[in-house]
Design a protein around this motif. Structure first.
Motif, PDB file in Angstrom:
ATOM      1  N   PHE A 164     -11.326 -26.066 -50.233  1.00 57.21           N
ATOM      2  CA  PHE A 164     -10.055 -25.752 -50.886  1.00 57.21           C
ATOM      3  C   PHE A 164      -9.932 -24.251 -51.136  1.00 57.21           C
ATOM      4  CE2 PHE A 164     -11.670 -29.880 -52.338  1.00 57.21           C
ATOM      5  CZ  PHE A 164     -10.678 -30.723 -51.841  1.00 57.21           C
ATOM      6  N   ALA A 165      -8.680 -23.809 -51.263  1.00 55.61           N
ATOM      7  CA  ALA A 165      -8.398 -22.408 -51.578  1.00 55.61           C
ATOM      8  C   ALA A 165      -7.453 -22.346 -52.774  1.00 55.61           C
ATOM      9  CB  ALA A 165      -7.761 -21.714 -50.377  1.00 55.61           C
ATOM     10  N   ASN A 166      -7.797 -21.506 -53.748  1.00 52.00           N
ATOM     11  CA  ASN A 166      -6.898 -21.244 -54.868  1.00 52.00           C
ATOM     12  C   ASN A 166      -6.039 -20.033 -54.518  1.00 52.00           C
ATOM     13  OD1 ASN A 166      -7.903 -23.371 -56.384  1.00 52.00           O
ATOM     14  ND2 ASN A 166      -9.539 -22.103 -57.250  1.00 52.00           N
ATOM     15  N   ILE A 167      -4.735 -20.180 -54.681  1.00 52.52           N
ATOM     16  CA  ILE A 167      -3.789 -19.201 -54.134  1.00 52.52           C
ATOM     17  C   ILE A 167      -2.788 -18.766 -55.196  1.00 52.52           C
ATOM     18  CG2 ILE A 167      -1.903 -18.924 -52.436  1.00 52.52           C
ATOM     19  CD1 ILE A 167      -3.512 -20.850 -50.619  1.00 52.52           C
ATOM     20  N   ILE A 168      -2.537 -17.446 -55.256  1.00 54.85           N
ATOM     21  CA  ILE A 168      -1.445 -16.914 -56.070  1.00 54.85           C
ATOM     22  C   ILE A 168      -0.207 -16.870 -55.185  1.00 54.85           C
ATOM     23  CG2 ILE A 168      -0.497 -14.826 -57.114  1.00 54.85           C
ATOM     24  CD1 ILE A 168      -3.113 -14.172 -58.259  1.00 54.85           C
ATOM     25  N   VAL A 169       0.859 -17.517 -55.638  1.00 59.12           N
ATOM     26  CA  VAL A 169       2.095 -17.543 -54.854  1.00 59.12           C
ATOM     27  C   VAL A 169       2.923 -16.301 -55.157  1.00 59.12           C
ATOM     28  CG1 VAL A 169       4.262 -18.792 -54.474  1.00 59.12           C
ATOM     29  CG2 VAL A 169       2.100 -20.046 -54.689  1.00 59.12           C
ATOM     30  N   ASP A 170       2.975 -15.918 -56.433  1.00 59.12           N
ATOM     31  CA  ASP A 170       3.734 -14.732 -56.835  1.00 59.12           C
ATOM     32  C   ASP A 170       2.733 -13.689 -57.287  1.00 59.12           C
ATOM     33  OD1 ASP A 170       5.315 -12.825 -57.920  1.00 59.12           O
ATOM     34  OD2 ASP A 170       6.482 -14.165 -59.209  1.00 59.12           O
ATOM     35  N   ILE A 171       2.682 -12.549 -56.591  1.00 66.30           N
ATOM     36  CA  ILE A 171       1.671 -11.538 -56.890  1.00 66.30           C
ATOM     37  C   ILE A 171       2.027 -10.708 -58.118  1.00 66.30           C
ATOM     38  CG2 ILE A 171       2.641  -9.695 -55.447  1.00 66.30           C
ATOM     39  CD1 ILE A 171      -1.079 -10.613 -55.848  1.00 66.30           C
ATOM     40  N   SER A 172       3.205 -10.930 -58.736  1.00 70.46           N
ATOM     41  CA  SER A 172       3.569 -10.142 -59.915  1.00 70.46           C
ATOM     42  C   SER A 172       2.473 -10.298 -60.970  1.00 70.46           C
ATOM     43  CB  SER A 172       4.923 -10.576 -60.479  1.00 70.46           C
ATOM     44  OG  SER A 172       4.876 -11.900 -60.917  1.00 70.46           O
ATOM     45  N   LEU A 173       2.085  -9.183 -61.579  1.00 68.97           N
ATOM     46  CA  LEU A 173       0.832  -9.128 -62.316  1.00 68.97           C
ATOM     47  C   LEU A 173       0.794 -10.005 -63.561  1.00 68.97           C
ATOM     48  CD1 LEU A 173       0.170  -5.326 -61.919  1.00 68.97           C
ATOM     49  CD2 LEU A 173      -0.579  -7.197 -60.485  1.00 68.97           C
ATOM     50  N   GLU A 174       1.963 -10.308 -64.126  1.00 66.93           N
ATOM     51  CA  GLU A 174       1.945 -11.146 -65.328  1.00 66.93           C
ATOM     52  C   GLU A 174       1.647 -12.606 -65.001  1.00 66.93           C
ATOM     53  OE1 GLU A 174       6.411 -10.374 -64.527  1.00 66.93           O
ATOM     54  OE2 GLU A 174       4.484  -9.426 -64.170  1.00 66.93           O
ATOM     55  N   LYS A 175       1.622 -12.968 -63.708  1.00 71.15           N
ATOM     56  CA  LYS A 175       1.393 -14.367 -63.327  1.00 71.15           C
ATOM     57  C   LYS A 175       0.010 -14.591 -62.712  1.00 71.15           C
ATOM     58  CE  LYS A 175       6.295 -15.321 -62.790  1.00 71.15           C
ATOM     59  NZ  LYS A 175       7.368 -15.878 -61.967  1.00 71.15           N
ATOM     60  N   LEU A 176      -0.916 -13.690 -63.006  1.00 71.59           N
ATOM     61  CA  LEU A 176      -2.257 -13.806 -62.424  1.00 71.59           C
ATOM     62  C   LEU A 176      -2.942 -15.115 -62.788  1.00 71.59           C
ATOM     63  CD1 LEU A 176      -3.814 -10.257 -62.824  1.00 71.59           C
ATOM     64  CD2 LEU A 176      -3.188 -11.395 -60.714  1.00 71.59           C
ATOM     65  N   ASP A 177      -2.667 -15.635 -63.976  1.00 72.05           N
ATOM     66  CA  ASP A 177      -3.361 -16.842 -64.432  1.00 72.05           C
ATOM     67  C   ASP A 177      -2.910 -18.100 -63.688  1.00 72.05           C
ATOM     68  OD1 ASP A 177      -4.998 -15.704 -66.430  1.00 72.05           O
ATOM     69  OD2 ASP A 177      -3.246 -15.493 -67.713  1.00 72.05           O
ATOM     70  N   ARG A 178      -1.771 -18.038 -63.010  1.00 70.36           N
ATOM     71  CA  ARG A 178      -1.190 -19.245 -62.401  1.00 70.36           C
ATOM     72  C   ARG A 178      -1.537 -19.307 -60.923  1.00 70.36           C
ATOM     73  NH1 ARG A 178      -0.525 -23.764 -61.707  1.00 70.36           N
ATOM     74  NH2 ARG A 178       1.362 -25.027 -61.879  1.00 70.36           N
ATOM     75  N   VAL A 187       6.445 -20.666 -48.349  1.00 73.24           N
ATOM     76  CA  VAL A 187       6.331 -19.316 -48.907  1.00 73.24           C
ATOM     77  C   VAL A 187       4.999 -18.711 -48.461  1.00 73.24           C
ATOM     78  CG1 VAL A 187       7.739 -19.862 -50.932  1.00 73.24           C
ATOM     79  CG2 VAL A 187       5.249 -20.147 -51.054  1.00 73.24           C
ATOM     80  N   THR A 188       4.792 -17.422 -48.817  1.00 75.11           N
ATOM     81  CA  THR A 188       3.492 -16.796 -48.574  1.00 75.11           C
ATOM     82  C   THR A 188       2.780 -16.596 -49.901  1.00 75.11           C
ATOM     83  OG1 THR A 188       4.381 -14.562 -48.705  1.00 75.11           O
ATOM     84  CG2 THR A 188       4.295 -15.580 -46.520  1.00 75.11           C
ATOM     85  N   GLY A 189       1.449 -16.568 -49.852  1.00 74.33           N
ATOM     86  CA  GLY A 189       0.645 -16.341 -51.051  1.00 74.33           C
ATOM     87  C   GLY A 189      -0.655 -15.655 -50.667  1.00 74.33           C
ATOM     88  N   TYR A 190      -1.432 -15.263 -51.680  1.00 80.74           N
ATOM     89  CA  TYR A 190      -2.720 -14.608 -51.448  1.00 80.74           C
ATOM     90  C   TYR A 190      -3.850 -15.543 -51.858  1.00 80.74           C
ATOM     91  CZ  TYR A 190      -0.373 -10.133 -50.747  1.00 80.74           C
ATOM     92  OH  TYR A 190       0.410  -9.113 -50.269  1.00 80.74           O
ATOM     93  N   VAL A 191      -4.872 -15.640 -51.009  1.00 79.35           N
ATOM     94  CA  VAL A 191      -6.054 -16.449 -51.324  1.00 79.35           C
ATOM     95  C   VAL A 191      -6.870 -15.712 -52.385  1.00 79.35           C
ATOM     96  CG1 VAL A 191      -8.191 -17.445 -50.447  1.00 79.35           C
ATOM     97  CG2 VAL A 191      -6.123 -17.458 -49.025  1.00 79.35           C
ATOM     98  N   ILE A 192      -7.083 -16.372 -53.510  1.00 75.90           N
ATOM     99  CA  ILE A 192      -7.850 -15.784 -54.604  1.00 75.90           C
ATOM    100  C   ILE A 192      -9.326 -16.128 -54.478  1.00 75.90           C
ATOM    101  CG2 ILE A 192      -8.199 -15.828 -57.100  1.00 75.90           C
ATOM    102  CD1 ILE A 192      -5.787 -14.279 -56.192  1.00 75.90           C
ATOM    103  N   GLU A 193      -9.623 -17.391 -54.246  1.00 72.42           N
ATOM    104  CA  GLU A 193     -11.019 -17.789 -54.075  1.00 72.42           C
ATOM    105  C   GLU A 193     -11.098 -19.096 -53.312  1.00 72.42           C
ATOM    106  OE1 GLU A 193     -12.978 -18.494 -57.816  1.00 72.42           O
ATOM    107  OE2 GLU A 193     -11.143 -19.224 -58.749  1.00 72.42           O
ATOM    108  N   LEU A 194     -12.259 -19.313 -52.699  1.00 73.65           N
ATOM    109  CA  LEU A 194     -12.544 -20.545 -51.961  1.00 73.65           C
ATOM    110  C   LEU A 194     -13.480 -21.398 -52.806  1.00 73.65           C
ATOM    111  CD1 LEU A 194     -13.202 -18.945 -48.448  1.00 73.65           C
ATOM    112  CD2 LEU A 194     -11.030 -19.668 -49.432  1.00 73.65           C
ATOM    113  N   THR A 195     -13.282 -22.713 -52.786  1.00 75.68           N
ATOM    114  CA  THR A 195     -14.082 -23.590 -53.642  1.00 75.68           C
ATOM    115  C   THR A 195     -14.251 -24.968 -53.011  1.00 75.68           C
ATOM    116  OG1 THR A 195     -14.189 -24.623 -55.840  1.00 75.68           O
ATOM    117  CG2 THR A 195     -11.988 -24.252 -54.933  1.00 75.68           C
ATOM    118  N   ASP A 196     -15.294 -25.667 -53.444  1.00 76.07           N
ATOM    119  CA  ASP A 196     -15.512 -27.059 -53.021  1.00 76.07           C
ATOM    120  C   ASP A 196     -14.985 -28.037 -54.062  1.00 76.07           C
ATOM    121  OD1 ASP A 196     -16.858 -26.565 -50.570  1.00 76.07           O
ATOM    122  OD2 ASP A 196     -18.650 -26.021 -51.686  1.00 76.07           O
TER     123      ASP A 196
END
Length: 743
Positions: free
Chosen positions: A4-18, A47-56
């Protein structure tokens, strides 16, 4: 392989936790990495997003987790690169991904952008004059006043129109609708160096400086990007080398970051860069407002800046085409973060440069043991500047044994020799700096008669004073009661040494009543501009003597200082920390380097109870290589960094037993892992040097191993264990790799 990959959809900095979780399709499992931009289904759209981390670990019901569609080709934006750097930091230093992201993307939320509006005349002069006559005839006073001004200057700032001309926004809007004027708006950035006045820059490098620049650029032009250690004696002109390298990198359309310890980031330093690079240079530091900081990041991202100067946090300025990172005074402990993740700017800069295809230059007169060790191993390339600019001589240095002063009946902190030299300077109209080595003030216990230091019988460190008349070793836990008399000579002059800057300032004023004395320490630099005011006053020769702590020795250039007195040089030598000799050598060498930087030769007096210690002898001779050889032998014998690596685990809880139980459990996990890994050395659990802070009890475990990656694997193992056990919901666990402060 991660599923699995955890992904940020909106890179705006106030939404880092989501973040949102997606399944990684089999075809992407070998190629997907943190920082990559991907296409994903999101609701009913893509949409596009950024991969934050990979996990099992699946965070939702498997039936609800959708699949990543694809990786966006050729689109590693600067945000992606910074996220990849955050993932590297989380892996190598511990903490959560969110901790790392908020370090790397430090501006928490967007600030309101500042807009600069102007009003421009949209008619020809002839048409405008005709229209002006019409307004005057009809007594349209405000419209006529604006047209008259625009005929003199075709474009005016909005503030001038609405305040100086007193023309309302509604009048401007009516003229705009009639096609008579245009209103223009552009983004305006807050600029913390806008008030500086650029002076002409003229400087020619000497042969040694030019050789360093040519060596780095010969590699650079062949696209060989590596890390260089620039070892240059104090006053050898390292800053000029930095600026020439930056100029050449900028000429290739790339950008540069210059890291400087915050304490040395002065007006004097910034002006040197501003005179060379003008509006293309800016600063990042803790004094900037959130809006100013946000604007510097935006200017950097938009290409409005080429050089950013600042402390550790400036490393994360989002330059899209970073070409060079310079770390001045690389030995400084402030480059190591004391907050999670406890990263070191040196290693993190090397990793960021690797990602950006950039070079790194580490500069110091007294390089850290880690940097020198890596240079000697071939990991860094060593470059040297072994002479001062203009062939100026290094200062003449002498050591005063304070035990002899005591025997002669001088109980003042100023030795007879130093007092004589200070009197000479006052008669000649020259300046003196008195440096008080306050590092480790709560630390060692020594005899003022013979210099004997009370040490642990089991470790090569001094015992530290604790409440209740106890002395304790912070490495093995050994303790004994404080001594009333010296065990070596029987003198009653034994105890912890305490002499503050304020007390010494008063002593100096009493001894030299005609002298103008300035003091620089934490108390006198609390106000925003006080640090700069004191340094400027001393630079302008408004004082004869400057008394201060380590903040006065950080790279300042005072050409009229011909004498430096170092009081209690061994204050930092006997603290219970394996860095003690290194810190002492660095402080003494840097302090001595403040003398004789002008036309007159300099003198240095080092006062100590331990004149034969190798860190003091080699600092007096400005002999770095001799110091390094003795210190590295000690590190090898004791299995300390940089020869081995160290991981410190701190467990903190509101109940002492809870912290102790957690630390014992983690120690058992480490021992089990260590038997399989081999070569592991574990100390503890034990009380931290300050066993309780803010009602939290602290227990520490020290782990040493030759290979850094083994310690990273231990950290990973412990993080898995912590996630699986409920006890750790009430315990805070912190990891610190190769810590800068022990005890």
């Amino acid at each position: 392989m991660a599923e699995f990959a955890n992904i940020i959809v909106d890179i705006s900095l106030e939404k880092l936790d989501r973040t949102f979780q997606y399944r990684i399709p089999e075809r992407l499992q070998d190629v997907l990495a943190p920082g990559m931009q991907v296409r994903i289904p999101f609701g009913s759209r893509g949409v596009t997003g950024y991969v934050i981390e990979l996990t099992d670990t699946a965070e939702f019901d498997l039936s609800r987790i959708r699949e990543i569609k694809s990786i966006v080709p050729n689109s590693v934006a600067i945000e992606g690169q910074m996220i990849a750097l955050a993932a590297w930091m989380r892996k190598n230093y511990g903490g959560t991904m969110n901790h790392a992201l908020k370090t790397v993307l430090p501006v928490k939320a967007k600030r309101r952008a500042v807009e600069q509006k102007t009003v421009r005349l949209a008619l020809s002069d002839v048409e405008a004059k005709n229209q002006l006559g019409e307004y005057q005839r009809k007594h349209n006073v405000a419209r006529a006043r604006l047209l008259e001004a625009l005929l003199l200057e075709r474009e005016l700032e909005w503030h001038v129109v609405t305040h100086k001309l007193n023309v309302s926004g509604s009048v401007v809007k009516a003229l705009e609708e009639a096609g008579i004027v245009q209103t223009l708006s552009k983004r305006s950035y807050r600029n913390p160096v806008a008030h500086l006045e650029k002076k002409e820059y003229r400087l020619t490098l000497n042969d040694a400086q030019r050789q360093v620049v040519d060596t780095v650029m010969a590699d650079y032009d062949r696209q060989i990007y590596r890390t260089y250690l620039l070892k240059g004696v104090t006053g050898s002109g390292k800053t000029e080398v930095y600026m020439e390298l930056i100029a050449r990198v900028i000429a290739q359309g790339r950008q540069a970051i210059v890291l400087i310890p915050e304490i040395a980031l002065t007006y004097q330093t910034v002006m040197r860069f501003y005179n060379r690079f003008g509006e293309k240079v800016s600063i990042i530091n803790s004094k900037l407002s959130a809006g100013e900081k946000f604007d510097q990041f935006e200017r950097a991202k938009a290409g409005g800046l080429s050089v950013v100067i600042g402390p550790r946090s400036a490393l994360f300025v989002p330059f899209p085409n970073l070409g060079l990172i310079i770390i001045d005074e690389e030995h400084e402990t402030s480059y190591k973060s004391e907050n999670t993740p406890r990263y070191h700017a040196r290693e993190t800069a090397v990793e960021r440069a690797r990602m950006a295809h950039a070079s790194v230059v580490l500069g110091s007169a007294t390089p850290s043991m880690e940097a020198s060790y890596r240079a000697k191993a071939g990991e860094y390339r060593l470059l040297t500047l072994d002479k001062r600019v203009g062939e100026r001589q290094l200062p003449v240095c002498e050591v005063v044994d304070l035990r002899d002063e005591m025997r002669a009946g001088n109980r003042s902190i100023i030795s007879r020799r130093l007092a004589t030299l200070m009197e000479e300077r006052l008669l000649k109209g020259q300046q003196t700096m008195l440096f008080i080595n306050r590092r480790g003030i709560a630390g060692f216990v020594s005899c003022r008669a013979c210099g004997h230091v009370i040490k642990c019988p089991h470790c090569d460190v001094s015992l530290s004073q604790h409440a209740g008349g106890r002395m304790m070793c912070h490495y093995c836990g050994y303790e004994e009661p404080e001594h009333a008399v010296c065990p070596s000579c029987g003198s009653r002059y034994i105890g912890g040494f305490r002499a503050g800057t304020e007390k010494i300032e008063m002593m100096v004023k009493s001894r030299f009543p005609s002298a103008r004395v300035l003091r620089m320490d934490v108390d006198t630099t609390r106000k925003k501009d006080s640090y700069e005011e004191i340094l400027s006053a001393f630079a302008n020769q408004e004082a004869d003597i400057l008394v201060g702590t380590q903040m006065i020795v950080k790279g300042h250039d005072f050409p009229h200082v011909t004498l430096v007195g170092i009081l209690a040089a061994d204050m930092s030598l006997h603290v219970s920390d394996y860095h003690a000799a290194e810190r002492t050598f660095q402080l003494l060498t840097q302090a001595a380097g403040r003398a004789g930087r002008g036309q007159e030769p300099g003198e240095v007096v080092i006062q100590t109870y331990d004149p034969k210690h190798y860190s003091i002898v080699t600092a007096c001779g400005q002999d770095y290589e001799a110091f390094y050889q003795q210190e590295i032998a000690y590190r090898k014998m004791m299995s300390y960094p940089p020869v081995w690596n160290m991981l410190v685990i701190c467990c903190a809880a509101s109940k002492e037993q809870t912290a102790a139980d957690g630390a014992l459990q983690l120690a058992d996990v480490v021992r089990a892992f260590g038997e399989a890994a081999g070569g592991l050395y574990l100390i503890g659990p034990a009380d931290a040097s300050i066993a309780k802070i803010k009602d939290l009890y602290r227990k520490v475990i020290y782990i040493k191993h030759e290979k850094y990656q083994i310690l990273v694997m231990i950290k990973d193992k412990l993080e898995q264990y912590i996630r699986a056990h409920g006890l750790f919901e009430t315990i805070t666990v912190q990891f610190d790799f190769n810590p800068m402060n022990i005890g």
